[in-house]
Design a protein around this motif. Structure first.
Motif, mmCIF file in Angstrom:
data_model
loop_
_atom_site.group_PDB
_atom_site.id
_atom_site.type_symbol
_atom_site.label_atom_id
_atom_site.label_comp_id
_atom_site.label_asym_id
_atom_site.label_seq_id
_atom_site.Cartn_x
_atom_site.Cartn_y
_atom_site.Cartn_z
ATOM 1 N N LEU A 569 0.857 -1.181 0.000
ATOM 2 C CA LEU A 569 0.000 0.000 0.000
ATOM 3 C C LEU A 569 0.895 1.234 0.000
ATOM 4 N N ILE A 570 0.760 2.070 -1.033
ATOM 5 C CA ILE A 570 1.607 3.253 -1.195
ATOM 6 C C ILE A 570 0.780 4.494 -0.893
ATOM 7 N N LEU A 575 4.415 13.995 5.693
ATOM 8 C CA LEU A 575 5.046 13.549 6.929
ATOM 9 C C LEU A 575 6.305 12.750 6.607
ATOM 10 N N ALA A 576 7.075 12.452 7.626
ATOM 11 C CA ALA A 576 8.355 11.763 7.419
ATOM 12 C C ALA A 576 8.147 10.408 6.736
ATOM 13 N N SER A 577 9.094 10.046 5.876
ATOM 14 C CA SER A 577 9.031 8.768 5.159
ATOM 15 C C SER A 577 9.038 7.605 6.150
ATOM 16 N N PHE A 578 8.311 6.540 5.815
ATOM 17 C CA PHE A 578 8.315 5.357 6.671
ATOM 18 C C PHE A 578 7.958 4.128 5.846
ATOM 19 N N VAL A 579 8.306 2.975 6.397
ATOM 20 C CA VAL A 579 7.914 1.674 5.854
ATOM 21 C C VAL A 579 7.458 0.820 7.028
ATOM 22 N N GLN A 593 -4.330 -14.742 9.085
ATOM 23 C CA GLN A 593 -3.533 -13.537 9.257
ATOM 24 C C GLN A 593 -3.106 -13.009 7.893
ATOM 25 N N VAL A 594 -3.348 -11.729 7.676
ATOM 26 C CA VAL A 594 -3.005 -11.079 6.419
ATOM 27 C C VAL A 594 -1.980 -9.992 6.699
ATOM 28 N N LYS A 595 -0.953 -9.890 5.853
ATOM 29 C CA LYS A 595 0.098 -8.896 6.059
ATOM 30 C C LYS A 595 0.166 -7.938 4.869
ATOM 31 N N CYS A 596 0.599 -6.744 5.176
ATOM 32 C CA CYS A 596 0.661 -5.687 4.149
ATOM 33 C C CYS A 596 1.858 -4.786 4.430
ATOM 34 N N ILE A 597 2.562 -4.413 3.373
ATOM 35 C CA ILE A 597 3.646 -3.434 3.476
ATOM 36 C C ILE A 597 3.065 -2.063 3.162
#
Length: 632
Positions: A569-570, A575-579, A593-597
């Protein structure tokens, strides 16, 4: 002819500096000869250059001639482009840049002592060597001035890394390419072209917008509440909601949308719950959250409430449900044949998803600094992409930023569309032609784009030339697509910053608290959790929208609804960059369980300096993927 030049300049109230008059006149004469201009044409060009650059003095000196020459070159180039729109003009600086790059690589290879390339500063490898100069188009630049962006010292420095770098096999291939002497040989090495499937193309270009009526807005919000209610009931954990406005001393279950009782920001004393027409006739009731140990809410959020209403005027909450369990059995009423087919489809999707691999670079505009329109950050980003060779380059607007000082002044000598196609599309065209058929570029517009429709949701750009439409693709804003079976969602509205300003929360008394940014992203994704059958709004859950957001809810059913939690998800933000790698579900037994970046690449240009972008290598799942935030 020099006398005629002097006379024409005097007519428009300009004179030459006395001590430099002879030299300046010789240069003006050379301009007339080289570009086949009459003295009056030359004077007119100077007047346009003077007004656009806001020079402020009527005395012409030798120091201004280089910039004027650049202006004349741009005029000639644009005239040729209008006559032959598919042609491309290379300047001597383009050749110098290529030769400079080759010289740097040759110099590195001539050195006899073996060295560890991986330990070298990225700025040495990826400095595009063209200290971009001047104050106009980046095709051809004077050599006597370096911009603040060109003077920066920290170039291509990794600011943040998540998970391990790519596998050893990928590193081996990359090092093999780095060791090639000839950049051209490296460029033509066969690359793996990623697959691309775009989900949805609405709103379409040329659609009617800002025609939504009060009825359209009411229906959109009502549908949002009813769908969320249906999804909660479908879990089997909750009964049909009751009317929260009716006095009921015993515990009840109700659903509705969080509202504010005034025009200011939400606070604990101004919270209202608006239920659906079906359950309460759309009426609102005051919501008391004082008995809750923790909560996090914002206007427009659809929630479930367990509590009681002893007086009929205030619903006292004992529990708030801000998400839907991932394992909600929405297929319980499906016929056996359809259910079996659906299960097979998911198994197929899961098996292909396990093999998902994708390399991408993500950058969000502005793509030029505030002191000029040279688009230097974009040029250097493409130079970096040329060396790293990602399968997918994702560029998110604004491209022609309506908040740029020169654009706000309205003193440009070109239209916004001309700037977009000359400075953005032509650069990308050169990039994909240079990289070959394996390169793909995706563009996502922004409501800050001066040359595009000011509406959200937003239609895609019309990209020309058509022969490259399979390599350069534009999405709607927001947009969803699959690349190599990796699901990617993106939205250029700064929903993170806006939710941060409107959200109120309470942390547990034991001192444990959730990261605020994680909470915001959870809010964006929580209302699209279990959406195999039921689609819920996710990209912009805030209502009313923030000031300056041209939200058209008549387009929301086609554009804002999302069918599943994406792998990536982009969400670009000021605000400050993050991952962040987030997990959903899995708390209860048997719950998937579902994961997302979630990625905020920041802005590629900040003021007169450089910003950040993201390099992401997706490998099978978010846990195994490597992500780096890099300073340009």
């Amino acid at each position: 002819m020099e006398e005629e030049i002097t006379s024409e300049f005097k007519k428009i109230q300009f004179s030459f500096r006395k001590e430099e008059e002879g030299e300046v006149l010789k240069k003006c004469l050379t301009f007339c000869i080289n570009y086949q201009l009459s003295p009056s044409d030359l004077a007119s060009s100077w007047e346009a250059y003077y007004l656009n650059r806001q020079l402020g003095e009527s005395v012409i000196g030798n120091a201004q001639m280089d910039g004027f020459l650049l202006h004349l070159q741009n005029e000639q180039k644009e005239a040729i482009i209008k006559e032959e729109p598919h042609s491309h003009i290379y300047s001597s600086n383009d050749v110098d840049m290529i030769l400079s790059d080759e010289h740097e690589e040759t110099k590195e290879d001539i050195l006899g002592t073996p060295s560890d390339r991986s330990g070298r500063n990225n700025s040495e490898l990826f400095d595009s060597a063209q200290q971009t100069k001047g104050n106009s188009s980046s095709y051809g630049k004077p050599s006597d001035h370096v911009t603040p962006f060109g003077k920066r010292t920290s170039k291509f420095v990794v600011q943040l890394t998540v998970n391990n770098p790519p596998s050893a096999e990928n590193e081996k291939n990359e090092n093999k390419l780095e060791n090639l002497d000839d950049d051209v040989i490296r460029r033509v090495q066969p690359g793996r072209r990623c697959s691309l499937v775009v989900h949805g193309s609405r709103p379409e270009a040329g659609c009617r917008f800002v025609y939504d009526r009060i009825k359209d807005r009411f229906n959109a919000l009502e549908n949002r509440i009813r769908k969320h209610t249906a999804a909660l009931v479908a879990t089997g954990l909750y009964e049909e909601p009751t009317d929260p406005t009716v006095a009921l001393p015993k515990s009840m279950f109700a659903t509705g949308m969080i509202c504010c009782d005034g025009e200011g920001h939400l606070n604990e004393k101004s919270i209202l719950l608006q239920s659906s027409v079906q359950h309460s006739g759309g009426q609102r009731v005051r919501l008391d959250l004082s008995k809750l140990n923790q909560f996090s809410i914002f206007p427009g959020q659809v929630v479930g409430i367990e509590g009681y209403n002893p007086s009929g005027h205030c619903l006292i909450a004992s529990k708030i449900l801000d998400s839907i369990p991932v394992s909600a059995p929405t297929d319980r009423d499906l016929p056996p044949v359809k259910k079996q087919a659906q299960d097979e489809e998911f198994q197929l999707a899961d098996s292909s998803h396990n093999l998902a691999e994708l390399s991408m670079m993500v950058a969000a505009g502005p793509f030029t600094t505030t002191d000029n329109l040279l688009f230097e950050p974009l040029t250097e980003l493409l130079a970096y992409a040329r060396r790293k060779m990602p399968q997918l380059l994702i560029l998110l607007g604004p491209f022609i930023d309506s908040e740029h000082p020169e654009i706000r002044k309205g003193l440009l000598d070109r239209s916004f569309d001309e700037i977009f196609h000359l400075e953005i599309v032509r650069r990308l065209q050169d990039h994909v032609e240079y990289m070959g058929s394996a390169a793909r570029v995706i563009l996502v517009p922004s409501i800050r784009d001066a040359h595009h429709d000011f509406v959200f949701p937003q239609p895609a750009f019309s990209i020309h030339p058509l022969e490259l439409r399979h390599q350069i693709r534009s999405l709607t804003n927001p947009g969803m697509f699959d690349a190599n079976e990796v699901k990617v969602g993106c939205c250029t509205v700064d929903v993170i910053k806006q939710l941060s300003g409107e959200m109120i929360s309470r942390n547990p008394k034991d001192g444990s608290s959730r990261d605020r940014m994680t909470a915001i992203i959870n809010h964006i994704l929580s209302q699209r959790r279990h959406v195999v059958v039921i689609h819920l709004v996710g990209f912009y859950p805030l209502y009313p929208p923030a000031e300056g957001i041209p939200l058209d809810l008549s387009l929301a059913p086609e554009a804002l609804e999302v069918s599943t939690i994406p792998d990536v998800l982009i969400l670009p933000s000021d605000l400050a960059s993050f991952v962040k790698v987030l997990s959903f579900g899995g708390r209860n037994e048997g719950e998937e369980q579902v994961k997302c970046i979630c990625v905020n690449p920041g802005r590629l240009a900040k003021g007169e300096g450089g910003g950040h972008f993201v390099e992401l290598n997706f490998h099978e799942s978010p846990d195994k993927s490597s992500i780096s935030v890099i300073r340009i």
